[in-house]
Design an enzyme around this catalytic site. Sequence first.
Site, short mmCIF file in Angstrom:
data_model
loop_
_atom_site.label_atom_id
_atom_site.label_comp_id
_atom_site.label_asym_id
_atom_site.label_seq_id
_atom_site.Cartn_x
_atom_site.Cartn_y
_atom_site.Cartn_z
CG HIS A 233 -1.74 1.21 1.39
ND1 HIS A 233 -3.10 1.23 1.17
CD2 HIS A 233 -1.42 2.49 1.76
CE1 HIS A 233 -3.57 2.45 1.38
NE2 HIS A 233 -2.57 3.24 1.75
CD GLU A 234 1.73 3.74 3.61
OE1 GLU A 234 2.14 4.82 3.13
OE2 GLU A 234 0.59 3.61 4.10
CG HIS B 194 0.46 6.25 -0.83
ND1 HIS B 194 -0.64 6.83 -1.43
CD2 HIS B 194 -0.02 5.59 0.26
CE1 HIS B 194 -1.73 6.53 -0.75
NE2 HIS B 194 -1.38 5.78 0.28
CG ASP C 20 -4.49 6.75 1.67
OD1 ASP C 20 -3.51 7.49 1.90
OD2 ASP C 20 -4.38 5.53 1.45
#
Length: 288
Positions: free
Chosen positions: A43-44, A47, A137
């Site tokens: 997930h990170e 980004h 988010d």
Amino acid sequence: MTNFISIFNKVRIHPLLWLMAAVAIMTARFTEVLTLFVIIFIHEMGHAIMAHFFSWRVKRITILPFGGVAEVDEHGNRPLKEELLVTISGPLQHVWMGAFVYLLMKNGFLSQDYYDLFMNFNIMVFLFNLLPIWPLDGGKLVHLFVSSYMPFLRAVQFSLISSFVFLLLFHFFTILTNPLNLNAWIVACYLYLSLWMERKQKHYVFMRFLMERYYGKKTIFKGLKPIQVDGEEYLYEVLERFQRGSKHPVIIMKDGREIGKLDENEVLHAYFAEKQTDAQVRDIMYSY
């Protein structure tokens, strides 16, 4: 390719996660912790890779026991489209992860039990990150939306207030449904602390927004948005009306008629370069 690989060097594991891993090994729950770590890490990285693609300055990626933080050295002057893509690129990772694990399960590479475990964690992290609470988010998406039509400082203040309200609702709901859930209390305390820190730093964030607007070279404006001011107004009052993505000609009014005009750079120059922090608009009107 080498530049993208360098992002991995910025990954940091929070000490609490190491402690959690040690406890998991002792309690035979290492698979659950490892699965959660992989989901949060991907997930990170979603980004971080998108931010790197747009040449953002990625400072570090910290993996926490209950989430992660991708820190970037940008201050609200990037195009809204870029920031939107960077923000949603994290949640989008959960879509392909779920589909990939489903295919592995259907083809016999994973058991049904592990598939259920993975999907529970995957959906949990996905939904949690979409809560409209800063710095999740969902909270960043709220800030993006309001900052598209509201002055930057007001948008920051609105985002913090709305985040606090939603956090209270989230915490109240968890207390009603599962009051003894230690993880929920830890997450809530972390979010309260994050909001408190952001509130303390909101004027610093605002100053960085203005300074990058003045000194930076990558600010992109989508159009002109004149600001009508009175000559008696202070410079900082004018700056508080600055909005991201818009160039601001400053129109000076008196008795309903225009008596002068300043470019926003002239206002920023007087405030930062000439240190006229307590000056009024009329003090600099005849300097240019």
